[in-house]
Design a protein around this motif. Structure first.
Motif, PDB file in Angstrom:
ATOM      1  N   SER A  90       0.859  -1.227  -0.079  1.00 31.89           N
ATOM      2  CA  SER A  90      -0.151  -0.094   0.050  1.00 31.89           C
ATOM      3  C   SER A  90       0.909   1.171  -0.033  1.00 31.89           C
ATOM      4  O   SER A  90       2.059   1.209   0.169  1.00 31.89           O
ATOM      5  N   VAL A  91       0.255   2.429  -0.253  1.00 33.39           N
ATOM      6  CA  VAL A  91       0.985   3.650   0.093  1.00 33.39           C
ATOM      7  C   VAL A  91       1.392   3.712   1.112  1.00 33.39           C
ATOM      8  O   VAL A  91       2.734   4.207   1.218  1.00 33.39           O
ATOM      9  N   GLU A  92       0.762   3.635   2.154  1.00 28.61           N
ATOM     10  CA  GLU A  92       1.245   3.629   3.679  1.00 28.61           C
ATOM     11  C   GLU A  92       2.335   2.893   3.895  1.00 28.61           C
ATOM     12  O   GLU A  92       3.426   3.251   4.520  1.00 28.61           O
TER      13      GLU A  92
ATOM     14  N   LEU B 284      -1.750  11.444  -2.033  1.00 27.43           N
ATOM     15  CA  LEU B 284      -1.039  10.141  -1.322  1.00 27.43           C
ATOM     16  C   LEU B 284      -1.848   9.643  -0.018  1.00 27.43           C
ATOM     17  O   LEU B 284      -2.497   8.734   0.279  1.00 27.43           O
ATOM     18  N   GLN B 285      -2.325  10.828   0.495  1.00 27.82           N
ATOM     19  CA  GLN B 285      -3.260  10.782   1.620  1.00 27.82           C
ATOM     20  C   GLN B 285      -4.717  10.113   1.347  1.00 27.82           C
ATOM     21  O   GLN B 285      -5.162   9.160   1.947  1.00 27.82           O
TER      22      GLN B 285
ATOM     23  N   GLN C   8      -3.000  -0.039  -3.109  1.00 28.41           N
ATOM     24  CA  GLN C   8      -1.885  -0.735  -3.530  1.00 28.41           C
ATOM     25  C   GLN C   8      -1.320   0.094  -4.424  1.00 28.41           C
ATOM     26  O   GLN C   8      -1.821   0.691  -5.388  1.00 28.41           O
ATOM     27  N   ALA C   9       0.113   0.379  -4.234  1.00 24.12           N
ATOM     28  CA  ALA C   9       0.929   1.374  -4.982  1.00 24.12           C
ATOM     29  C   ALA C   9       0.887   0.888  -6.478  1.00 24.12           C
ATOM     30  O   ALA C   9       1.061   1.918  -7.251  1.00 24.12           O
TER      31      ALA C   9
END
Length: 235
Positions: free
Chosen positions: A92-94, A124-125, A131-132
């Motif tokens: 994920s981005v996170e 991005l938030q 998923q990136a």
């Protein structure tokens, strides 16, 4: 802040960098322009410890970082956003952003830096659990830059941040590069878009076939016939 002196780098028997020297002062944006294959990415990889020079030195904040492991160089304060972004597509981005901070122990500082990255890249938030690999090209570029900033670098190496992006997004990325710099991060920028690169830089170097052929203030390069013809479309 950074002094590269007389470095020679080889891929096997092929010499990619020939006696390259450059200096970066704290707080500057320095840009490297040059054709494909000129050695720009090789120079960034050498500074960040991914490649070892055969000869010459790389000194960061007074310390010789030649031959140091890449993770040691990150710890010392240099982050590298590679060409092609190289995000972790299945995470994920996170999780990608958390990996940027994997060497850090200061939990509160890491939380503050998440906020800083989301201020710079609100998109991005919005996509934090996504998923990136499903992000657009521009969002992936933002993620790659955000991930590098999570290491809290004092020097940020950016390799072709505008590559493959629509013109409007290119403007956004360059505005953010200036914001990151105003926040106190020194930047070494490799960029095909010479116009944009020269518009934000304090100092510029032109690499041709592994050598620095011209260096100077961006205004000087803008008015150089040689640079105009080769990199600015003759304008």
């Amino acid at each position: 802040m950074l002094k590269v002196e007389g470095i020679n780098v080889y891929y096997g028997h092929i010499q990619a960098l020939k006696e390259v020297s450059l200096e970066i002062k704290q707080g500057e944006i320095v840009t490297l322009i040059g054709a494909n294959g000129a050695g720009k990415s090789t120079l960034l990889k050498t500074i960040s410890g991914l490649l070892k020079p055969k000869k010459g030195t790389v000194v960061f904040e007074g310390k010789n970082i030649n031959g140091k492991a890449a993770q040691t160089i990150v710890k010392q304060g240099i982050s590298h956003v590679p060409e092609g972004r190289r995000i972790f597509a299945n995470m994920s981005v996170e999780e990608n952003l958390e990996l940027g901070a994997y060497l850090r122990k200061d939990k509160k500082g890491v939380k503050d830096d998440f906020d800083m990255v989301f201020d710079l890249f609100p998109r991005l938030q919005e996509r934090i659990k996504q998923q990136a690999g499903t992000l657009s090209g521009g969002e992936q570029q933002m993620l790659a830059m955000g991930r590098a900033l999570m290491a809290r670098p004092r020097l940020l190496l950016l390799d072709e941040p505008s590559m493959g992006l629509a013109p409007l997004l290119v403007k956004t990325i360059f505005r953010i590069i200036e914001e990151i710099n105003k926040g106190g991060t020194t930047i070494l920028l490799v960029e095909q878009n010479a116009h944009m690169a020269l518009s934000v830089a304090n100092m510029a170097y032109v690499l041709e076939t592994g050598r620095v052929v011209i260096s100077g203030h961006p205004d000087e390069l803008h008015s150089s016939e040689q640079v105009k013809m080769a990199y600015l479309g003759g304008h």
